[in-house]
Design a protein around this motif. Sequence first.
Motif, mmCIF file in Angstrom:
data_model
loop_
_atom_site.group_PDB
_atom_site.id
_atom_site.type_symbol
_atom_site.label_atom_id
_atom_site.label_comp_id
_atom_site.label_asym_id
_atom_site.label_seq_id
_atom_site.Cartn_x
_atom_site.Cartn_y
_atom_site.Cartn_z
ATOM 1 N N ASP A 104 34.642 40.717 46.298
ATOM 2 C CA ASP A 104 35.512 39.457 46.425
ATOM 3 C C ASP A 104 36.259 39.036 45.140
ATOM 4 O O ASP A 104 37.279 38.914 45.077
ATOM 5 N N LYS A 105 35.396 39.213 43.993
ATOM 6 C CA LYS A 105 36.114 38.880 42.514
ATOM 7 C C LYS A 105 37.109 39.806 42.257
ATOM 8 O O LYS A 105 38.198 39.517 41.550
ATOM 9 N N GLU A 107 38.881 41.749 44.149
ATOM 10 C CA GLU A 107 40.077 41.519 44.967
ATOM 11 C C GLU A 107 40.932 40.217 44.314
ATOM 12 O O GLU A 107 42.306 40.269 43.994
ATOM 13 N N THR A 108 40.111 39.130 43.845
ATOM 14 C CA THR A 108 40.851 37.882 43.576
ATOM 15 C C THR A 108 41.661 38.290 42.352
ATOM 16 O O THR A 108 42.693 37.995 41.964
#
Length: 207
Positions: A104-105, A107-108
Amino acid sequence: MNNVFLANPRFLLLVLCALLVSSCGTTPQQTPTQEQTSNAPTLPTQSGTLSASQKVEFQHAITEIGKENYKKSIKTLTRLDKKGSYYPVKLNLALVYYKTENFDKAETSLQQALSLNNKDAKLYNLEGLLKLEKHEFKAAEKAFAQAVALNKDYALAYYNLALLYDIYYQNIQQAYKYYLTYLNLIDYKDEQTLNWVEQLKYSLGDG
C-alpha cells in the motif's frame, strides 16, 4: 510475497535499477561506489535545495538499498521526503516499500513519483510488479509495455513481460520473443534464462 511468479524458479526478482545516483545497468541491487555517489543530483525542496548534510543522507540511503538494509533506507528516505517533493526520493521509497512487502505504501509513493515524472520506465516496471501482487495481469502487462515503450533497452521490463507470457498466459511463442530481447540486451549473461530459452526453442519446433 504472494506472487504467481514465485512458484517458478526462473523468477529471479529482476525488478528494476533504482539506484538513481548511478547509471542503471542490467544487474539489480548494485551497490554504488564512492565515485558514483559523489555525482548525486541536487535535491530540490520547497525552500530551495537540500543542505550538504542532507545530500549525504540521500547517498547513504541509496547505499543501504544496495546492501538490502531496507529499514535503514526507509528511515532516511522518509526523513528526506518531509523536506519536499523530490522524485528520486519518492521512487526509492516505492522500491523499498515493495521489497519489504508494504504494498500500500509502495503504491502511494509510486503514484507520488508519477505525479512528478511520468516518463521514467522504471516507474512503470515497478507499477507492473505491484499489479502482479494484486493478480491484475492485464494491468501489469500494460505497465511493463509502457516501460519498454519509454525505454526500448530496458532489459528487466522485457524479462518481466517474458515471465508474464510464459507463466500466466502460457503463450510460449511470445514469451520466447521477450526472453530473446532480454538476453540480447544483457549480452546473454544469464545462464539460467538462456538454458530455459533453449528448452522453449525445442518446444516451438525450432531446435
